[in-house]
Write an enzyme that holds these catalytic residues in place. Structure first.
Site, PDB file in Angstrom:
ATOM      1  N   HIS A 125       0.803  -1.223   0.000  1.00 54.17           N
ATOM      2  CA  HIS A 125       0.000   0.000   0.000  1.00 54.17           C
ATOM      3  C   HIS A 125       0.835   1.272   0.000  1.00 54.17           C
ATOM      4  O   HIS A 125       0.282   2.367  -0.019  1.00 54.17           O
ATOM      5  CB  HIS A 125      -0.947   0.018   1.206  1.00 54.17           C
ATOM      6  CG  HIS A 125      -0.237   0.241   2.504  1.00 54.17           C
ATOM      7  ND1 HIS A 125       0.447  -0.742   3.149  1.00 54.17           N
ATOM      8  CD2 HIS A 125      -0.091   1.359   3.269  1.00 54.17           C
ATOM      9  CE1 HIS A 125       0.972  -0.266   4.259  1.00 54.17           C
ATOM     10  NE2 HIS A 125       0.673   1.011   4.355  1.00 54.17           N
TER      11      HIS A 125
HETATM   12  C1  UD1 Z   1      -2.167   5.406   5.920  1.00 60.67           C
HETATM   13  C2  UD1 Z   1      -0.835   5.870   6.579  1.00 60.67           C
HETATM   14  C3  UD1 Z   1       0.215   4.782   6.393  1.00 60.67           C
HETATM   15  C4  UD1 Z   1      -0.294   3.458   6.911  1.00 60.67           C
HETATM   16  C5  UD1 Z   1      -1.604   3.114   6.223  1.00 60.67           C
HETATM   17  C6  UD1 Z   1      -2.207   1.817   6.672  1.00 60.67           C
HETATM   18  C7  UD1 Z   1      -0.285   8.251   6.588  1.00 60.67           C
HETATM   19  C8  UD1 Z   1       0.538   9.297   5.955  1.00 60.67           C
HETATM   20  N1  UD1 Z   1      -0.338   7.075   5.934  1.00 60.67           N
HETATM   21  O1  UD1 Z   1      -1.950   5.262   4.542  1.00 60.67           O
HETATM   22  O2  UD1 Z   1       1.376   5.154   7.104  1.00 60.67           O
HETATM   23  O3  UD1 Z   1       0.678   2.468   6.669  1.00 60.67           O
HETATM   24  O4  UD1 Z   1      -2.538   4.164   6.500  1.00 60.67           O
HETATM   25  O5  UD1 Z   1      -3.385   1.565   5.994  1.00 60.67           O
HETATM   26  O6  UD1 Z   1      -0.874   8.490   7.623  1.00 60.67           O
HETATM   27  N2  UD1 Z   1      -9.634   4.683   2.390  1.00 60.67           N
HETATM   28  C9  UD1 Z   1     -10.704   3.839   2.542  1.00 60.67           C
HETATM   29  N3  UD1 Z   1     -11.179   3.626   3.800  1.00 60.67           N
HETATM   30  C10 UD1 Z   1     -10.634   4.196   4.890  1.00 60.67           C
HETATM   31  C11 UD1 Z   1      -9.534   5.052   4.722  1.00 60.67           C
HETATM   32  C12 UD1 Z   1      -9.040   5.277   3.481  1.00 60.67           C
HETATM   33  O7  UD1 Z   1     -11.235   3.300   1.595  1.00 60.67           O
HETATM   34  O8  UD1 Z   1     -11.104   3.932   5.995  1.00 60.67           O
HETATM   35  C13 UD1 Z   1      -9.097   4.917   1.036  1.00 60.67           C
HETATM   36  C14 UD1 Z   1      -9.354   6.309   0.540  1.00 60.67           C
HETATM   37  O9  UD1 Z   1      -9.632   6.223  -0.801  1.00 60.67           O
HETATM   38  C15 UD1 Z   1      -8.039   7.014   0.733  1.00 60.67           C
HETATM   39  C16 UD1 Z   1      -7.032   5.874   0.567  1.00 60.67           C
HETATM   40  O10 UD1 Z   1      -7.700   4.729   1.075  1.00 60.67           O
HETATM   41  O11 UD1 Z   1      -7.870   8.056  -0.148  1.00 60.67           O
HETATM   42  C17 UD1 Z   1      -5.755   6.067   1.298  1.00 60.67           C
HETATM   43  O12 UD1 Z   1      -6.005   6.322   2.685  1.00 60.67           O
HETATM   44  P1  UD1 Z   1      -5.025   7.285   3.528  1.00 60.67           P
HETATM   45  O13 UD1 Z   1      -5.474   7.318   4.946  1.00 60.67           O
HETATM   46  O14 UD1 Z   1      -4.872   8.570   2.805  1.00 60.67           O
HETATM   47  O15 UD1 Z   1      -3.625   6.619   3.409  1.00 60.67           O
HETATM   48  P2  UD1 Z   1      -3.164   5.106   3.522  1.00 60.67           P
HETATM   49  O16 UD1 Z   1      -2.600   4.715   2.219  1.00 60.67           O
HETATM   50  O17 UD1 Z   1      -4.239   4.221   4.110  1.00 60.67           O
END
Ligand code: UD1
Length: 372
Positions: free
Chosen positions: A205
């Site tokens: 991821h």
């Molecule tokens: C975040 C953390 C990363 C961690 C990871 C674990 C930061 C900078 N990054 O990255 O360190 O390893 O979480 O998962 O804090 N989304 C969903 N459901 C949710 C949350 C997000 O579908 O509950 C989708 C959204 O489209 C979002 C994307 O996932 O845009 C990425 O989520 P985001 O929280 O921005 O970053 P992660 O890649 O999850």
């Protein structure tokens, strides 16, 4: 009035860190009040609720509903929301504990420290020395403004000393994620997922691996090679799912025979990890978990902020060098892989040390209740 600690969590990797600390609070220091604040950085059932349910985390006292966004938007929303909560909550906390390296970590630490509330950082001192990673910026900035730095692996202490952090702020407590792992091992072992073994378990991821189509394509080609050697199971993170769909790579992986699954709960993921011949990952936590379980792990990154998993554990960094990756897989299949050695403080009791350190930090007298 007893001191109050606010414990902040927001994203998936936070939940397995705060769960054992909350249990340790209840067992060891019922005299210390604590509140749980969920920032809402992760909000879907599969990235948040399922971990609360499976790890027995009580419902949060406050939910900030921050949601997804750019780094600036997300960090700013959490900063503003948490500051507002701190200013208006019934009892201003005597300390705020943040965990790990996600955007919730730095945002909550910043809000608390600007209000003069001491910040305790759980999993302090880790460094990848790669500032292109958003998490590295979060680690550096959080440690710089934290008052008590709770360290999980030996490199963390060395890094903080090297940065000139006074000894009085550093405490080696060990790895609370291992507490969670040890606690749920039997439950995971008894869970029947009805899938055949052996297999390679894949988790990816990191933006550096999944956001650039060329890189993601080369990783998918590698997985296509891997599936010729063994079954490949790939629970797909939402960020990765979007990227795979954008490039049409999800169909390509399925046609190649890679088993694509939605993100898994803690127990289901642990079950698959326990049965894996090899785990391929870019997650920090999984490098630690596989090391403790002595399951071979190949990390698709050029660096790790968790070097003990390489020096003492089963982890090897392969970056995007897939020739090396396939050579490693062949060695693993031939039974020729390093075994783990113990890492100090990865003993299932780190959360008790966390709570003891917190009590000392808050200057609370010894409590007669002891850990069971
Ligand atoms: C975040 C953390 C990363 C961690 C990871 C674990 C930061 C900078 N990054 O990255 O360190 O390893 O979480 O998962 O804090 N989304 C969903 N459901 C949710 C949350 C997000 O579908 O509950 C989708 C959204 O489209 C979002 C994307 O996932 O845009 C990425 O989520 P985001 O929280 O921005 O970053 P992660 O890649 O999850």
């Amino acid at each position: 009035m007893n001191p109050v600690v606010a414990i902040v969590a927001g994203a998936r990797p936070n939940f397995m860190k705060i769960a054992p600390v909350l249990h340790a609070f209840e067992q060891l220091r019922p005299d210390l009040s604590h509140m749980v604040v969920h920032t809402g950085q992760h909000y879907s059932h599969e990235l948040s609720d399922v971990f609360f349910q499976q790890l027995g985390i009580r419902p949060p006292d406050a939910h900030l509903g921050a949601g997804s966004g750019t780094h600036g938007q997300q960090t700013a929303r959490i900063l503003e929301g948490f500051e507002d909560w701190l200013l208006h909550c019934e009892h201003r906390p005597d300390a705020v504990m943040v965990a790990g390296d996600v955007n919730s970590t730095i945002a909550a630490a910043l809000a608390a420290s600007k209000l003069g509330i001491p910040v305790v950082h759980l999993e302090a001192g880790l460094r990848s020395f790669d500032r292109r990673m958003p998490e590295e910026i979060n680690r550096l900035a959080t440690d710089a403004i934290s008052d008590l730095l709770l360290v999980s692996e030996p490199s963390g202490e060395a890094n903080l000393r090297h940065e000139g952090v006074p000894e009085s702020r550093i405490r080696y407590v060990g790895n609370v994620m291992i507490d969670t792992l040890a606690r749920h091992l039997d439950e995971a072992r008894s869970r029947d997922l009805g899938r055949s073994i052996p297999h390679a378990l894949v988790t990816l991821h990191r933006p550096s691996n999944v956001d650039a189509p060329a890189t993601l394509t080369s990783i998918c080609d590698f997985l296509g090679e891997l599936v010729r050697r063994m079954k490949v199971i790939f629970p797909v993170h939402p960020r990765t799912q979007v990227r795979l769909e954008e490039s049409g790579l999800d169909g390509k992986l399925s046609r190649a025979g890679v088993v694509l699954l939605p993100p898994l709960g803690y127990i289901e993921n642990l079950r698959l990890m326990l049965e894996a011949t090899v785990v391929l990952t870019d997650s920090g936590g999984i490098q630690e978990e596989t090391s403790w379980l002595s399951i071979p792990c190949l990390t698709l990154r050029d660096n790790t902020e968790r070097p003990a998993t390489v020096s003492h554990g089963t982890n090897q960094l392969i970056g995007l060098d897939f020739e090396t990756g396939l050579r490693c897989v062949d060695q693993i299949l031939a039974g020729m892989w390093k075994k783990s050695r113990p890492i100090p403080g990865w003993d299932g009791k780190a959360s008790f040390r966390v709570v003891e350190e917190l009590a000392r930090f808050l200057n609370v007298r010894e409590c007669s209740v002891t850990a069971v």
